[in-house]
Design an enzyme around this catalytic site. Structure first.
Site, PDB file in Angstrom:
ATOM      1  N   ASN A   8       0.909  -1.177   0.075  1.00  0.00           N
ATOM      2  CA  ASN A   8      -0.010  -0.027  -0.066  1.00  0.00           C
ATOM      3  C   ASN A   8       0.731   1.260  -0.022  1.00  0.00           C
ATOM      4  OD1 ASN A   8      -1.770   1.994   0.496  1.00  0.00           O
ATOM      5  ND2 ASN A   8      -2.324   1.335   2.519  1.00  0.00           N
ATOM      6  N   TRP A   9       1.008   1.906  -1.214  1.00  0.00           N
ATOM      7  CA  TRP A   9       1.778   2.911  -1.543  1.00  0.00           C
ATOM      8  C   TRP A   9       1.440   4.419  -0.567  1.00  0.00           C
ATOM      9  CZ3 TRP A   9       3.866   2.206  -6.905  1.00  0.00           C
ATOM     10  CH2 TRP A   9       4.855   1.416  -6.966  1.00  0.00           C
ATOM     11  N   LYS A  10       0.095   4.235  -0.228  1.00  0.00           N
ATOM     12  CA  LYS A  10      -0.408   5.441   0.639  1.00  0.00           C
ATOM     13  C   LYS A  10      -0.140   6.488  -0.715  1.00  0.00           C
ATOM     14  CE  LYS A  10       0.109   3.198   4.807  1.00  0.00           C
ATOM     15  NZ  LYS A  10      -0.280   3.403   6.355  1.00  0.00           N
ATOM     16  N   HIS A  93      -9.684   1.103   4.339  1.00  0.00           N
ATOM     17  CA  HIS A  93      -8.389   0.966   5.176  1.00  0.00           C
ATOM     18  C   HIS A  93      -8.695   2.169   6.324  1.00  0.00           C
ATOM     19  CE1 HIS A  93      -4.448   2.562   6.006  1.00  0.00           C
ATOM     20  NE2 HIS A  93      -3.845   1.293   5.598  1.00  0.00           N
ATOM     21  N   GLU A  95      -6.910   4.607   7.540  1.00  0.00           N
ATOM     22  CA  GLU A  95      -6.802   5.819   7.327  1.00  0.00           C
ATOM     23  C   GLU A  95      -7.945   6.495   6.789  1.00  0.00           C
ATOM     24  OE1 GLU A  95      -2.869   5.580   5.278  1.00  0.00           O
ATOM     25  OE2 GLU A  95      -2.167   4.986   7.197  1.00  0.00           O
ATOM     26  N   GLU A 163      -5.996  -5.355  10.042  1.00  0.00           N
ATOM     27  CA  GLU A 163      -4.884  -4.421  10.377  1.00  0.00           C
ATOM     28  C   GLU A 163      -5.341  -3.723  11.625  1.00  0.00           C
ATOM     29  OE1 GLU A 163      -2.860  -2.997   6.561  1.00  0.00           O
ATOM     30  OE2 GLU A 163      -4.657  -1.795   6.784  1.00  0.00           O
ATOM     31  N   GLY A 169       1.786   1.982  10.707  1.00  0.00           N
ATOM     32  CA  GLY A 169       2.649   3.024  10.599  1.00  0.00           C
ATOM     33  C   GLY A 169       3.279   3.388  12.160  1.00  0.00           C
ATOM     34  N   SER A 204       2.799  -2.447  10.380  1.00  0.00           N
ATOM     35  CA  SER A 204       4.224  -2.577  10.590  1.00  0.00           C
ATOM     36  C   SER A 204       4.689  -3.945  10.151  1.00  0.00           C
ATOM     37  CB  SER A 204       4.645  -2.254  12.114  1.00  0.00           C
ATOM     38  OG  SER A 204       4.058  -0.767  12.212  1.00  0.00           O
ATOM     39  N   GLY A 225       2.370  -1.289   4.271  1.00  0.00           N
ATOM     40  CA  GLY A 225       2.613   0.106   3.973  1.00  0.00           C
ATOM     41  C   GLY A 225       4.207   0.549   3.709  1.00  0.00           C
ATOM     42  N   GLY A 226       4.615   1.181   4.787  1.00  0.00           N
ATOM     43  CA  GLY A 226       5.910   1.700   4.679  1.00  0.00           C
ATOM     44  C   GLY A 226       6.951   0.818   4.079  1.00  0.00           C
TER      45      GLY A 226
END
Ligand code: PGA
Length: 243
Positions: A8-10, A93, A95, A163, A169, A204, A225-226
């Site tokens: 997930n590149w956000k 998601h 966010e 999640e 994150g 994470s 993500g990250g």
């Protein structure tokens, strides 16, 4: 079923970053038995899709509106996603739920339309730290899953992502016990309703913990993500699913 690495590149990357990423990963993942997905911003979809064939990385959106078209400024429709070659979308998601007021109801509408348009859906659920501390994890998930169970759309292309919001994150990963407990419980609920979705873990995930997480029962892979942003790290995550 193949294990899944979903990045997930956000709201990261420009088109030149996308070119760099694919030129690095291309010949290292193309033939692999891992199912590879990247969910990218709308402006990157076309360039990412252009590399899909050579890399085997499927390109998803990070959200999708429920209408095909209309006066919905700032939204993107399933028709538009299919038109650019995206094959799926994330829905719900945390966010989106926390920062943009998405509810179970709006997520359900989005998922319904995406599935009916032939897109695949990775549907995210997860509890906040307050809910976990109050011992309400399962209640929160039960409510989120209720909408999934009621979803009256073709569900062959439906994947769940568990999640925990507190792990996204933050560098805090749920431990194996927590993941096993939650995934088992989700799998049981699904089974009771004659459903059998793959369940990804997210929050994470890193190359250093992914192998262990992905080996747990009822964990079909990760939504990352990250650690999915840099090509080298994406490759390391991928290799965790190869062994
Ligand atoms: P993270 O994000 O891997 O950076 O915690 C996960 C996600 O947002 O899906």
């Amino acid at each position: 079923m193949k294990k899944i690495l979903a990045g997930n590149w956000k709201m990261f990357k420009t088109r030149s970053d996308v070119e760099d990423f694919f030129s690095h990963v291309s010949n290292r993942v193309a033939e692999s038995p891992v199912r590879k997905i990247v969910a990218a911003s709308p402006t990157l979809l076309e360039s990412a899709v252009a590399h899909s064939l050579e890399t085997g990385i499927e390109i998803f959106s990070q959200n999708c509106h429920w209408e095909t078209q209309g006066a919905f400024t700032g939204e993107i429709s399933p028709l538009q996603l299919a038109d650019v070659g995206a094959v799926g979308t994330l829905i719900g998601h945390s966010e989106r739920r926390q920062l943009f007021q998405e509810t179970d109801e709006s997520c359900l509408k989005r998922a319904f339309s995406a599935l009916n348009a032939g897109l695949e859906v990775i549907y995210c659920v997860g509890e906040t730290i307050e809910a976990r501390k109050a011992g309400q994890t399962l209640q929160v998930l039960e409510k989120q899953l209720k909408s999934v169970i009621e979803l009256k759309a073709p569900r062959e292309k439906f994947i769940l992502a568990y999640e925990p919001v507190w792990a996204i994150g933050t560098g805090l990963t749920a431990n194996s016990e927590q993941i096993i407990e939650t995934h088992n419980w989700i799998a049981e609920i699904l089974e009771k309703n004659s459903l059998n979705f793959q369940i990804l873990y997210g929050g994470s995930v890193k190359p250093t913990n992914f192998k262990e997480i992905a080996s747990l029962k009822h964990v079909s892979g990760g939504l990352v993500g990250g650690a999915s942003l840099e090509a080298e790290s994406y490759l390391q995550l991928h290799d965790c699913l190869m062994a």
